[in-house]
Scaffold this motif. Structure first.
Motif, PDB file in Angstrom:
ATOM      1  N   PHE A 165      -6.797  -6.044  -2.591  1.00 27.02           N
ATOM      2  CA  PHE A 165      -5.859  -4.938  -2.367  1.00 27.02           C
ATOM      3  C   PHE A 165      -5.937  -3.922  -3.512  1.00 27.02           C
ATOM      4  N   ASP A 166      -7.082  -3.869  -4.155  1.00 27.46           N
ATOM      5  CA  ASP A 166      -7.274  -3.032  -5.331  1.00 27.46           C
ATOM      6  C   ASP A 166      -7.058  -1.545  -5.040  1.00 27.46           C
ATOM      7  N   ASN A 167      -7.292  -1.136  -3.787  1.00 26.52           N
ATOM      8  CA  ASN A 167      -7.128   0.272  -3.414  1.00 26.52           C
ATOM      9  C   ASN A 167      -5.834   0.529  -2.637  1.00 26.52           C
ATOM     10  N   SER A 168      -4.992  -0.475  -2.510  1.00 27.26           N
ATOM     11  CA  SER A 168      -3.782  -0.327  -1.696  1.00 27.26           C
ATOM     12  C   SER A 168      -2.914   0.810  -2.218  1.00 27.26           C
ATOM     13  N   CYS A 169      -2.286   1.515  -1.294  1.00 29.09           N
ATOM     14  CA  CYS A 169      -1.455   2.656  -1.664  1.00 29.09           C
ATOM     15  C   CYS A 169      -0.551   3.010  -0.488  1.00 29.09           C
ATOM     16  N   PHE A 170       0.339   3.950  -0.702  1.00 29.53           N
ATOM     17  CA  PHE A 170       1.154   4.453   0.393  1.00 29.53           C
ATOM     18  C   PHE A 170       0.362   5.508   1.156  1.00 29.53           C
ATOM     19  N   HIS A 186       8.051  -2.359  -8.119  1.00 29.97           N
ATOM     20  CA  HIS A 186       7.103  -1.448  -8.756  1.00 29.97           C
ATOM     21  C   HIS A 186       6.323  -0.757  -7.633  1.00 29.97           C
ATOM     22  N   SER A 187       6.219   0.540  -7.697  1.00 29.93           N
ATOM     23  CA  SER A 187       5.655   1.289  -6.577  1.00 29.93           C
ATOM     24  C   SER A 187       4.227   1.736  -6.853  1.00 29.93           C
ATOM     25  N   ARG A 188       3.348   1.505  -5.894  1.00 31.41           N
ATOM     26  CA  ARG A 188       1.989   2.010  -5.970  1.00 31.41           C
ATOM     27  C   ARG A 188       1.989   3.523  -5.740  1.00 31.41           C
ATOM     28  N   TYR A 189       0.873   4.141  -6.080  1.00 30.70           N
ATOM     29  CA  TYR A 189       0.750   5.584  -5.874  1.00 30.70           C
ATOM     30  C   TYR A 189       0.677   5.906  -4.387  1.00 30.70           C
ATOM     31  N   SER A 190       0.972   7.158  -4.074  1.00 24.46           N
ATOM     32  CA  SER A 190       0.884   7.633  -2.706  1.00 24.46           C
ATOM     33  C   SER A 190      -0.417   8.405  -2.517  1.00 24.46           C
ATOM     34  N   PHE A 191      -0.832   8.552  -1.279  1.00 27.98           N
ATOM     35  CA  PHE A 191      -2.125   9.151  -0.945  1.00 27.98           C
ATOM     36  C   PHE A 191      -2.350  10.467  -1.672  1.00 27.98           C
ATOM     37  N   PHE A 192      -1.380  11.372  -1.628  1.00 27.60           N
ATOM     38  CA  PHE A 192      -1.575  12.689  -2.207  1.00 27.60           C
ATOM     39  C   PHE A 192      -1.524  12.688  -3.737  1.00 27.60           C
ATOM     40  N   ASP A 193      -1.073  11.583  -4.337  1.00 28.93           N
ATOM     41  CA  ASP A 193      -1.127  11.482  -5.793  1.00 28.93           C
ATOM     42  C   ASP A 193      -2.567  11.498  -6.287  1.00 28.93           C
ATOM     43  N   LYS A 194      -3.470  10.973  -5.469  1.00 31.69           N
ATOM     44  CA  LYS A 194      -4.889  10.963  -5.843  1.00 31.69           C
ATOM     45  C   LYS A 194      -5.672  12.014  -5.078  1.00 31.69           C
ATOM     46  N   TYR A 195      -5.472  12.067  -3.777  1.00 29.88           N
ATOM     47  CA  TYR A 195      -6.278  12.956  -2.946  1.00 29.88           C
ATOM     48  C   TYR A 195      -5.553  14.294  -2.790  1.00 29.88           C
ATOM     49  N   ASN A 196      -5.879  15.210  -3.687  1.00 31.64           N
ATOM     50  CA  ASN A 196      -5.262  16.525  -3.677  1.00 31.64           C
ATOM     51  C   ASN A 196      -6.290  17.557  -4.115  1.00 31.64           C
ATOM     52  N   ALA A 197      -5.957  18.822  -3.902  1.00 30.59           N
ATOM     53  CA  ALA A 197      -6.911  19.903  -4.158  1.00 30.59           C
ATOM     54  C   ALA A 197      -7.346  19.953  -5.618  1.00 30.59           C
ATOM     55  N   GLN A 198      -6.422  19.661  -6.534  1.00 30.04           N
ATOM     56  CA  GLN A 198      -6.741  19.734  -7.960  1.00 30.04           C
ATOM     57  C   GLN A 198      -7.771  18.667  -8.342  1.00 30.04           C
ATOM     58  N   GLU A 242       7.827   4.277  10.182  1.00 27.13           N
ATOM     59  CA  GLU A 242       7.062   3.754  11.312  1.00 27.13           C
ATOM     60  C   GLU A 242       5.603   4.176  11.280  1.00 27.13           C
ATOM     61  N   SER A 243       5.288   5.191  10.491  1.00 30.18           N
ATOM     62  CA  SER A 243       3.917   5.695  10.483  1.00 30.18           C
ATOM     63  C   SER A 243       3.278   5.713   9.101  1.00 30.18           C
ATOM     64  N   PHE A 244       4.082   5.587   8.041  1.00 31.29           N
ATOM     65  CA  PHE A 244       3.588   5.767   6.678  1.00 31.29           C
ATOM     66  C   PHE A 244       4.192   4.696   5.784  1.00 31.29           C
ATOM     67  N   GLY A 245       3.325   3.972   5.080  1.00 31.09           N
ATOM     68  CA  GLY A 245       3.803   2.916   4.193  1.00 31.09           C
ATOM     69  C   GLY A 245       2.634   2.310   3.436  1.00 31.09           C
ATOM     70  N   MET A 246       2.842   1.159   2.847  1.00 31.27           N
ATOM     71  CA  MET A 246       1.777   0.504   2.094  1.00 31.27           C
ATOM     72  C   MET A 246       0.662   0.056   3.050  1.00 31.27           C
ATOM     73  N   GLN A 265       3.384  -4.179  10.058  1.00 33.29           N
ATOM     74  CA  GLN A 265       4.758  -4.433  10.466  1.00 33.29           C
ATOM     75  C   GLN A 265       5.607  -4.866   9.262  1.00 33.29           C
ATOM     76  N   LEU A 266       5.033  -5.703   8.416  1.00 35.63           N
ATOM     77  CA  LEU A 266       5.745  -6.117   7.209  1.00 35.63           C
ATOM     78  C   LEU A 266       5.937  -4.940   6.258  1.00 35.63           C
ATOM     79  N   SER A 267       4.942  -4.059   6.182  1.00 33.44           N
ATOM     80  CA  SER A 267       5.048  -2.899   5.296  1.00 33.44           C
ATOM     81  C   SER A 267       6.198  -1.985   5.698  1.00 33.44           C
TER      82      SER A 267
END
Length: 358
Positions: free
Chosen positions: A234-239, A162-174, A206-210, A153-155
């Protein structure tokens, strides 16, 4: 540079100058053993003659080059935001200079330093997975969901500096193609299919955030006097989608019934367990039914993350490829489209939980 080398450098060169960064007079430092694949060196800092958790601190030294200053600041600012707005998290301790993050350089290598208040209570494993005496375990399930719901709810209202990376920045086909060996053709195809399914999902506030991205009983303490949960690491925290953290709760809940022979009884338990978690979660925030219906999809995402993490550990440790029974089990779940981490499928063995036995 391996962990043992970093530990030696920390003891010899960092700890003696630590008072320049933090006021820790009268504190003793005890190394916390790293888990496999750990990315940090961590010390427990306890004040001499004091047993109170309120005095204890946690010192974290990060040494791998896979993250930069912006990544660390984004993580620490998010934790401070959660704490300041009533989230049940282990707060960041500012340095003597008023900074959330400090740097230490030795032999041209930069180490990132941060300090946290030690969370009050015990890990479940430290109490042999026994909950509070005389209190039903359902209180724990409910509180687990409630604390997560508050963070999400806070997220939904969080705007980072400063913004953390988003899911697809790491988890992608490449990345998958580079990391996973060529011999796993079908596995890589299934992972890409999974990513393509995710790309179709709603990414509103409402569905996607930190998110925490590793919300499990290894990363929060329980106050056995009150049942209160305090979250850390929170070492793995991301969007990402909030549903990921909920799916992670589901996958860790299987431990409560993993030795039950009857698959129908396991399924009934998991339905009741997750309903209690959701009741706690919904007491703090809302989640739409269409997103909840994606639970099997996000359980598959947690399986994918586990597989990727295992390959990353082997790569970072320069280990030869070893596909053991646990990794084989996870791979087979994805390759054969077996839902719910195989927990209700004939692949599952309560004698050897989550290991593939032919």
């Amino acid at each position: 540079m391996n962990v043992n080398e970093v530990i030696s450098i920390c003891r010899t060169h960092l700890l003696p100058v630590l008072p320049e960064f933090y006021s820790l007079e009268g504190y003793e430092f005890q190394l916390i053993p790293a888990h496999e694949g750990g990315r940090n060196v961590v010390f427990s800092c306890n004040k001499t003659g004091s047993d109170a958790d309120t005095d204890a601190k946690i010192l974290r030294i990060s040494f791998l080059a896979d993250r930069n200053r912006e990544d660390f600041l984004a993580e620490l600012e998010y934790i401070r935001y959660l704490y300041d707005h009533g989230g049940s998290v282990s707060n960041v301790v500012s340095s003597n200079m008023g900074n959330l993050l400090e740097e230490f350089t030795h032999n041209y290598h930069t180490y990132y330093i941060c300090m946290f208040e030690k969370a009050r209570g015990k890990l479940l494993v430290e109490n042999n997975y026994q909950y509070r005496e005389g209190v039903p375990i359902t209180e724990y399930y409910y509180n687990c969901g409630k604390v997560l719901g508050k963070m999400h709810q806070l997220s939904k209202k969080y705007t980072p500096v400063h913004s953390r990376y988003s899911f697809f920045d790491k988890y992608n086909a490449q990345y998958i193609d580079r990391l996973i060996p060529k011999s796993f053709t079908l596995l890589k195809e299934k992972m890409v299919d999974l990513l393509n399914s995710l790309k179709k999902l709603d990414k509103s506030r409402e569905s996607f955030g930190m998110v925490h991205f590793d919300y499990s009983d290894g990363n929060y303490m329980i106050d056995y006097n009150t049942g209160d949960i305090t979250v850390f690491d929170f070492d793995n925290s991301c969007f990402c989608w909030y549903m990921y953290d909920l799916a992670n709760i589901w996958t860790h809940g299987v431990g409560w019934t993993q030795f039950e022979h009857d698959a129908d009884k396991r399924k009934k338990f998991m339905e009741e367990y997750f309903a209690t978690v959701l009741a706690g979660y919904k007491s703090e925030t809302n989640i739409e039914i269409p997103m909840l219906d994606k639970l099997p999809l996000f359980i598959n995402v947690t399986v994918m993350e586990n597989i990727i993490d295992t390959f990353e550990v082997m790569r970072n440790n320069n280990e030869e490829l070893e596909v053991d029974e646990e990794l084989t089990y996870l791979i087979k779940c994805l390759e054969d489209d077996i839902p719910y981490k195989g927990f209700f499928h004939e692949i599952y063995s309560c004698e050897e939980p989550f290991e593939y036995v032919e």
